[in-house]
Design a protein around this motif. Structure first.
Motif, mmCIF file in Angstrom:
data_model
loop_
_atom_site.group_PDB
_atom_site.id
_atom_site.type_symbol
_atom_site.label_atom_id
_atom_site.label_comp_id
_atom_site.label_asym_id
_atom_site.label_seq_id
_atom_site.Cartn_x
_atom_site.Cartn_y
_atom_site.Cartn_z
ATOM 1 N N ASP A 49 0.658 -1.552 -0.547
ATOM 2 C CA ASP A 49 -0.248 0.124 -0.212
ATOM 3 C C ASP A 49 0.808 1.086 -0.031
ATOM 4 N N ALA A 50 2.590 1.028 -0.109
ATOM 5 C CA ALA A 50 2.782 2.221 -0.295
ATOM 6 C C ALA A 50 3.042 3.019 -1.476
ATOM 7 N N PHE A 51 3.036 4.495 -0.891
ATOM 8 C CA PHE A 51 3.133 5.280 -3.135
ATOM 9 C C PHE A 51 3.653 4.525 -3.544
ATOM 10 N N GLY A 52 3.316 4.428 -4.675
ATOM 11 C CA GLY A 52 4.158 3.675 -5.901
ATOM 12 C C GLY A 52 3.752 4.026 -7.298
ATOM 13 N N SER A 53 4.474 3.259 -8.205
ATOM 14 C CA SER A 53 4.429 4.217 -9.524
ATOM 15 C C SER A 53 2.470 4.411 -9.635
ATOM 16 N N THR A 54 2.105 3.466 -9.572
ATOM 17 C CA THR A 54 0.712 3.887 -9.934
ATOM 18 C C THR A 54 -0.298 5.422 -9.165
ATOM 19 N N SER A 59 -0.984 10.572 -10.907
ATOM 20 C CA SER A 59 -1.195 12.252 -9.789
ATOM 21 C C SER A 59 -0.830 12.466 -10.632
ATOM 22 N N ALA A 60 0.608 12.608 -11.785
ATOM 23 C CA ALA A 60 1.044 13.513 -12.877
ATOM 24 C C ALA A 60 -0.563 13.054 -14.008
ATOM 25 N N GLU A 61 -1.303 12.872 -14.305
ATOM 26 C CA GLU A 61 -2.279 12.626 -15.454
ATOM 27 C C GLU A 61 -2.833 13.124 -15.080
ATOM 28 N N THR A 62 -3.809 12.970 -13.865
ATOM 29 C CA THR A 62 -4.561 14.112 -13.845
ATOM 30 C C THR A 62 -4.396 15.386 -13.254
ATOM 31 N N LEU A 63 -3.313 15.399 -12.707
ATOM 32 C CA LEU A 63 -2.649 16.630 -12.707
ATOM 33 C C LEU A 63 -2.408 17.911 -13.111
ATOM 34 N N GLU A 93 6.404 8.707 4.819
ATOM 35 C CA GLU A 93 7.016 7.730 4.000
ATOM 36 C C GLU A 93 7.953 8.197 3.257
ATOM 37 N N HIS A 94 8.919 8.056 2.890
ATOM 38 C CA HIS A 94 10.043 8.704 1.238
ATOM 39 C C HIS A 94 9.005 8.658 0.426
ATOM 40 N N ILE A 95 8.510 9.703 -0.197
ATOM 41 C CA ILE A 95 8.444 9.444 -1.296
ATOM 42 C C ILE A 95 8.764 10.932 -2.091
ATOM 43 N N ASP A 96 9.486 10.655 -3.291
ATOM 44 C CA ASP A 96 10.678 11.571 -4.357
ATOM 45 C C ASP A 96 9.299 11.993 -4.473
ATOM 46 N N THR A 97 8.622 12.957 -4.458
ATOM 47 C CA THR A 97 7.722 14.528 -5.371
ATOM 48 C C THR A 97 8.386 14.822 -6.241
ATOM 49 N N LYS A 98 9.862 15.036 -6.028
ATOM 50 C CA LYS A 98 10.819 15.287 -7.602
ATOM 51 C C LYS A 98 9.882 14.740 -8.992
ATOM 52 N N ALA A 99 10.002 13.484 -8.769
ATOM 53 C CA ALA A 99 9.638 12.517 -9.710
ATOM 54 C C ALA A 99 8.087 12.667 -10.005
ATOM 55 N N THR A 101 6.500 15.766 -10.054
ATOM 56 C CA THR A 101 6.737 16.834 -10.437
ATOM 57 C C THR A 101 7.426 17.135 -11.665
ATOM 58 N N ASP A 102 9.241 16.082 -11.973
ATOM 59 C CA ASP A 102 9.942 16.165 -13.170
ATOM 60 C C ASP A 102 8.027 15.531 -14.068
ATOM 61 N N LYS A 103 7.851 14.085 -13.840
ATOM 62 C CA LYS A 103 6.661 13.877 -14.739
ATOM 63 C C LYS A 103 5.989 15.064 -15.174
ATOM 64 N N ILE A 104 5.465 15.603 -13.920
ATOM 65 C CA ILE A 104 3.787 16.848 -14.974
ATOM 66 C C ILE A 104 4.935 18.021 -16.022
ATOM 67 N N ARG A 105 5.887 17.936 -15.891
ATOM 68 C CA ARG A 105 6.495 19.086 -16.543
ATOM 69 C C ARG A 105 6.818 17.953 -17.944
ATOM 70 N N ILE A 106 7.210 16.847 -17.884
ATOM 71 C CA ILE A 106 7.583 16.381 -19.109
ATOM 72 C C ILE A 106 5.682 16.226 -19.969
ATOM 73 N N LYS A 107 5.126 16.123 -19.550
ATOM 74 C CA LYS A 107 3.777 15.971 -20.039
ATOM 75 C C LYS A 107 3.641 17.869 -20.167
ATOM 76 N N LEU A 108 3.755 18.515 -19.239
ATOM 77 C CA LEU A 108 2.912 19.173 -19.850
ATOM 78 C C LEU A 108 4.219 19.861 -21.505
ATOM 79 N N LEU A 109 5.440 20.035 -21.042
ATOM 80 C CA LEU A 109 6.028 20.864 -22.187
ATOM 81 C C LEU A 109 5.686 19.608 -23.727
#
Lengths: 204, 119
Positions: A49-54, A59-63, A93-99, A101-109
């Motif tokens: 149940d940890a924060f994962g790839s899905t 999150s990146a897709e919706t936002l 828990e450890h969540i790489d939040t930059k992952a 925002t990076d994904k969102i940036r790629i999509k927006l670009l």
């Protein structure tokens, strides 16, 4: 003797023929018969149940979809310049939040609707590159590099609860688009994720 | 006149085939068909294509958990992007509307893929 030479010739032909025609499967692969397999990178993963790839992908897709529909992006005369600021991880828990925002940036670009300025953390590198390539530093050009129309910030939060039978995890990923000149928040949205684990299926 | 008569059913069959193939290409259900896609449509929103679909679980007893994905195509039928597989739960006898928007420009067509796990 005749039969012997004939059979030797036949065997030679057979060896040559098999040598030419049969290429074993697995060409271009190493360890293809091992237990490691490639999977669908976009598949839904529920191993824990940890924060994962899905969660990262959805999150990146919706936002991104929401941000592209905001009038400050969709109705802008020209693609606004945006800088990503930090997204705070307020969970336990450890969540790489930059992952995220990076994904969102790629999509927006890729959308072509937004231009991005280098992250604050990378500005030093950009200045170094400028100093290598230009002898005179023009204040006007620096202004172009540093003045963002908007900045993106946000938070990731979680609430965890457990009973004897059920474990419940709720994630809330929220982002804001802020005008740095006025401090006005011009867009905000969130992605909510709930994961429920039954003790009957997974022990914890 | 007899030629026209014999061609009419042929035309009808052709049109039906085109319509059927047009519909079938936009929806794909993998696994058990315990979920139905009642209707779906798309419209352009700015530079992007938006898809709305209604999914239904018409079972009286079971809540269905499954995943779906949208594939986005350009005018040449080349896949431009896909959404990640998204989990969704529909309670018994309920309908859910899903809305997705492509985040890349030049998308003109889509395909909704629903994957229902075996029980």
């Amino acid at each position: 003797m005749k039969y012997l030479s004939l059979s030797v010739a036949l065997a030679s032909v057979l060896i040559l023929a098999t040598g030419c025609s049969s290429t074993k499967g697995g060409a271009g692969m190493v360890g293809y018969d091992s237990n490691v397999k490639y999977g669908d990178a976009k598949a839904v993963e529920t191993l824990t149940d940890a924060f994962g790839s899905t969660d990262l992908q959805s999150s990146a897709e919706t936002l991104t979809q929401s941000l592209l529909q905001s009038r400050y992006i969709a109705s802008a005369a020209q693609p606004p310049k945006v800088r990503l600021r930090s997204v705070n991880n307020l969970t336990y828990e450890h969540i790489d939040t930059k992952a995220i925002t990076d994904k969102i940036r790629i999509k927006l670009l890729k959308s072509g609707q937004v231009r991005f300025l280098a992250d604050k953390a990378n500005l030093g590198e950009v200045y170094d590159e400028r100093n290598l390539t230009t002898t005179v530093t023009d204040n006007k050009n620096i202004k172009l590099m540093t003045d963002a129309d908007y900045v993106i910030t946000g938070n990731v939060r979680s609430i965890k609860k457990a009973s004897d039978d059920v474990k419940d995890v709720y994630y809330n990923i929220s982002l804001e688009l802020v005008n740095p000149q006025t401090g006005e928040i011009v867009w905000a949205d969130e992605k909510e994720i709930r994961k429920v684990t039954s003790k009957s299926t997974v022990g914890w | 006149m007899p030629i026209t008569k014999s061609l009419t059913p042929l035309y009808a069959a052709g049109i039906l085939l085109v319509l059927m193939s047009g519909c079938a290409s936009k929806v794909d259900i993998i696994g058990e068909e315990r979920v139905e896609i009642n209707h779906h449509k798309s419209f352009q929103e700015g530079a992007f294509l938006k898809v709305v679909a209604e999914l239904e679980n018409d079972d009286n007893d079971e809540t269905e958990g499954f995943v779906y994905q949208i594939e986005w195509y350009d005018k040449n039928g080349i896949i431009k992007d896909t959404t990640p597989w998204k989990p969704i739960t529909i309670h018994k006898n309920q309908k859910v509307q899903i809305v997705e928007m492509s985040s890349v420009p030049d998308v003109v067509d889509y395909k909704i893929i629903v994957s229902v796990p075996e029980k």
